[in-house]
Enzyme design. Structure first.
Site, PDB file in Angstrom:
ATOM      1  N   LYS A   5       0.830  -1.211   0.000  1.00  0.00           N
ATOM      2  CA  LYS A   5       0.000   0.000   0.000  1.00  0.00           C
ATOM      3  C   LYS A   5       0.863   1.258   0.000  1.00  0.00           C
ATOM      4  O   LYS A   5       0.556   2.226  -0.690  1.00  0.00           O
ATOM      5  CB  LYS A   5      -0.939   0.027   1.226  1.00  0.00           C
ATOM      6  CG  LYS A   5      -1.912  -1.143   1.275  1.00  0.00           C
ATOM      7  CD  LYS A   5      -2.977  -0.966   2.352  1.00  0.00           C
ATOM      8  CE  LYS A   5      -2.449  -0.936   3.773  1.00  0.00           C
ATOM      9  NZ  LYS A   5      -1.821  -2.198   4.236  1.00  0.00           N
ATOM     10  N   ARG A  38      12.058  -2.931  11.571  1.00  0.00           N
ATOM     11  CA  ARG A  38      10.996  -2.221  12.279  1.00  0.00           C
ATOM     12  C   ARG A  38      10.468  -3.144  13.368  1.00  0.00           C
ATOM     13  O   ARG A  38      10.269  -4.335  13.116  1.00  0.00           O
ATOM     14  CB  ARG A  38       9.864  -1.939  11.273  1.00  0.00           C
ATOM     15  CG  ARG A  38       9.386  -0.515  11.247  1.00  0.00           C
ATOM     16  CD  ARG A  38       8.434  -0.287  10.107  1.00  0.00           C
ATOM     17  NE  ARG A  38       7.059  -0.668  10.414  1.00  0.00           N
ATOM     18  CZ  ARG A  38       6.026  -0.458   9.611  1.00  0.00           C
ATOM     19  NH1 ARG A  38       6.207   0.117   8.432  1.00  0.00           N
ATOM     20  NH2 ARG A  38       4.811  -0.824   9.940  1.00  0.00           N
ATOM     21  N   ARG A  85      -0.392  -8.863  13.552  1.00  0.00           N
ATOM     22  CA  ARG A  85      -0.969  -7.827  12.678  1.00  0.00           C
ATOM     23  C   ARG A  85      -1.902  -8.461  11.643  1.00  0.00           C
ATOM     24  O   ARG A  85      -2.943  -7.899  11.306  1.00  0.00           O
ATOM     25  CB  ARG A  85       0.138  -7.031  11.975  1.00  0.00           C
ATOM     26  CG  ARG A  85       0.877  -6.076  12.913  1.00  0.00           C
ATOM     27  CD  ARG A  85       2.196  -5.613  12.327  1.00  0.00           C
ATOM     28  NE  ARG A  85       2.055  -4.687  11.221  1.00  0.00           N
ATOM     29  CZ  ARG A  85       3.037  -4.417  10.349  1.00  0.00           C
ATOM     30  NH1 ARG A  85       4.220  -5.001  10.467  1.00  0.00           N
ATOM     31  NH2 ARG A  85       2.842  -3.562   9.379  1.00  0.00           N
ATOM     32  N   ARG A 143      12.118  -7.516   5.681  1.00  0.00           N
ATOM     33  CA  ARG A 143      12.270  -6.079   5.413  1.00  0.00           C
ATOM     34  C   ARG A 143      13.257  -5.448   6.396  1.00  0.00           C
ATOM     35  O   ARG A 143      13.194  -5.693   7.592  1.00  0.00           O
ATOM     36  CB  ARG A 143      10.896  -5.415   5.536  1.00  0.00           C
ATOM     37  CG  ARG A 143      10.882  -3.960   5.157  1.00  0.00           C
ATOM     38  CD  ARG A 143       9.502  -3.516   4.803  1.00  0.00           C
ATOM     39  NE  ARG A 143       8.648  -3.293   5.971  1.00  0.00           N
ATOM     40  CZ  ARG A 143       7.446  -2.724   5.888  1.00  0.00           C
ATOM     41  NH1 ARG A 143       6.952  -2.359   4.723  1.00  0.00           N
ATOM     42  NH2 ARG A 143       6.724  -2.547   6.975  1.00  0.00           N
ATOM     43  N   ARG A 202      -9.549   1.080   9.163  1.00  0.00           N
ATOM     44  CA  ARG A 202      -9.195  -0.311   9.465  1.00  0.00           C
ATOM     45  C   ARG A 202     -10.292  -1.003  10.253  1.00  0.00           C
ATOM     46  O   ARG A 202     -10.156  -2.171  10.582  1.00  0.00           O
ATOM     47  CB  ARG A 202      -7.916  -0.328  10.301  1.00  0.00           C
ATOM     48  CG  ARG A 202      -6.636  -0.569   9.492  1.00  0.00           C
ATOM     49  CD  ARG A 202      -5.477  -0.374  10.448  1.00  0.00           C
ATOM     50  NE  ARG A 202      -4.285  -1.072  10.157  1.00  0.00           N
ATOM     51  CZ  ARG A 202      -3.194  -0.520   9.619  1.00  0.00           C
ATOM     52  NH1 ARG A 202      -3.219   0.720   9.209  1.00  0.00           N
ATOM     53  NH2 ARG A 202      -2.102  -1.232   9.468  1.00  0.00           N
TER      54      ARG A 202
HETATM   55  P1  AMP Z   1       0.941   0.540   9.114  1.00  0.00           P
HETATM   56  O1  AMP Z   1       2.225   1.231   8.854  1.00  0.00           O
HETATM   57  O2  AMP Z   1      -0.221   1.075   8.294  1.00  0.00           O
HETATM   58  O3  AMP Z   1       1.034  -0.972   9.036  1.00  0.00           O
HETATM   59  O4  AMP Z   1       0.527   0.894  10.632  1.00  0.00           O
HETATM   60  C1  AMP Z   1       1.376   0.553  11.711  1.00  0.00           C
HETATM   61  C2  AMP Z   1       0.576   0.486  13.003  1.00  0.00           C
HETATM   62  O5  AMP Z   1      -0.057   1.742  13.277  1.00  0.00           O
HETATM   63  C3  AMP Z   1      -0.582  -0.518  13.004  1.00  0.00           C
HETATM   64  O6  AMP Z   1      -0.151  -1.831  13.289  1.00  0.00           O
HETATM   65  C4  AMP Z   1      -1.462   0.057  14.109  1.00  0.00           C
HETATM   66  O7  AMP Z   1      -0.935  -0.207  15.393  1.00  0.00           O
HETATM   67  C5  AMP Z   1      -1.337   1.554  13.875  1.00  0.00           C
HETATM   68  N1  AMP Z   1      -2.368   2.048  12.921  1.00  0.00           N
HETATM   69  C6  AMP Z   1      -2.172   2.571  11.679  1.00  0.00           C
HETATM   70  N2  AMP Z   1      -3.329   2.915  11.111  1.00  0.00           N
HETATM   71  C7  AMP Z   1      -4.303   2.612  12.013  1.00  0.00           C
HETATM   72  C8  AMP Z   1      -5.736   2.699  12.013  1.00  0.00           C
HETATM   73  N3  AMP Z   1      -6.411   3.196  10.960  1.00  0.00           N
HETATM   74  N4  AMP Z   1      -6.395   2.287  13.116  1.00  0.00           N
HETATM   75  C9  AMP Z   1      -5.753   1.806  14.200  1.00  0.00           C
HETATM   76  N5  AMP Z   1      -4.414   1.668  14.251  1.00  0.00           N
HETATM   77  C10 AMP Z   1      -3.687   2.064  13.175  1.00  0.00           C
END
Ligand code: AMP
Length: 220
Positions: A16, A159, A170, A130, A91
């Site tokens: 994404k 990370r 996740r 990664r 989400r």
């Molecule tokens: P990402 O980089 O999009 O995978 O986001 C990393 C982390 O940020 C996720 O595992 C969540 O802990 C938090 N996060 C990001 N976007 C959201 C969302 N829309 N709702 C809740 N938590 C989020």
């Protein structure tokens, strides 16, 4: 050109972020990535960053009220007035409802939800390999995109939430809380599906042509 109000859906590791950066350059849209916003808040040591970091490290979702407030404030910025590409939001169904309500309040509606589909085993291979070069911010993959000679692999960092146990958590959270949004947007005739196992260039080509068609339809 027609206004494009878009969201990117898909599991972690679907690509994404990569697709989001390219598409926002193609269509001149702001790329609003909630994960990036939360990581920036964490690095800046803000209250939001402190609240978010323990959920992020565990691979859990940050509570809806916190994330909804953050994103609605961001979408009120001038650069999002004529379109946006959301990456990582919504989400949950509650987040999707909050977004729809906010758009409706301003006489807008979502143009499409772009789903990048990738099976779990591909996600696990992609994310657990990664690595980030802390000196440049450049992202590598130990198998698919290894660092060139001159970059010491031992200096690369992973990370926190890319560790395999967190990736599995996740993914479980994605299946439980985010996957229902596929049906949510399908029922509203907003869903467009893309095969995320193809090369990034192929995925980009497919999404791009869908968006060109959508923009033409909106103009018609
Ligand atoms: P990402 O980089 O999009 O995978 O986001 C990393 C982390 O940020 C996720 O595992 C969540 O802990 C938090 N996060 C990001 N976007 C959201 C969302 N829309 N709702 C809740 N938590 C989020």
């Amino acid at each position: 050109m027609a206004e494009l109000d878009l969201i990117l859906l898909g599991p972690p590791g679907a690509g994404k972020g990569t697709q989001g950066s390219q598409l926002t350059a193609d269509f001149g849209l702001p790329h609003v990535a909630t994960g990036d916003m939360l990581r920036a808040a964490r690095e800046a040591g803000t209250e939001l960053g402190r609240i978010a970091s323990r959920y992020m490290e565990a691979g859990e979702l940050v509570p809806d009220d916190v994330i909804i407030a953050m994103i609605l404030e961001r979408l009120a910025d001038d650069d999002a007035a004529d379109g946006f590409l959301l990456d990582g939001f919504p989400r949950t169904t509650q987040q999707a409802d909050a977004l729809a309500a906010q758009l409706a309040e301003h006489g807008r509606r979502l143009t499409a939800a772009l789903l990048i589909d990738v099976p779990d085993e591909v996600v696990i291979r992609r994310l657990s390999g990664r690595r980030i070069d802390p000196a440049t911010g450049r992202i590598y993959h130990l198998d698919f995109d290894p660092p060139p000679r001159g970059v010491d692999p031992a200096a690369l960092v992973q990370r926190d939430d890319d560790r395999e146990d967190t990736v599995r958590r996740r993914l479980a959270v994605y299946h439980e809380q985010t996957e229902p949004l596929i049906a949510y947007y399908d029922e509203r005739a907003l869903l467009a599906r893309f095969d995320g196992t193809l090369s990034p260039e192929e995925v980009h080509g497919h999404i791009r042509s869908t968006l060109v068609t959508l923009a033409l339809e909106e103009d018609a």
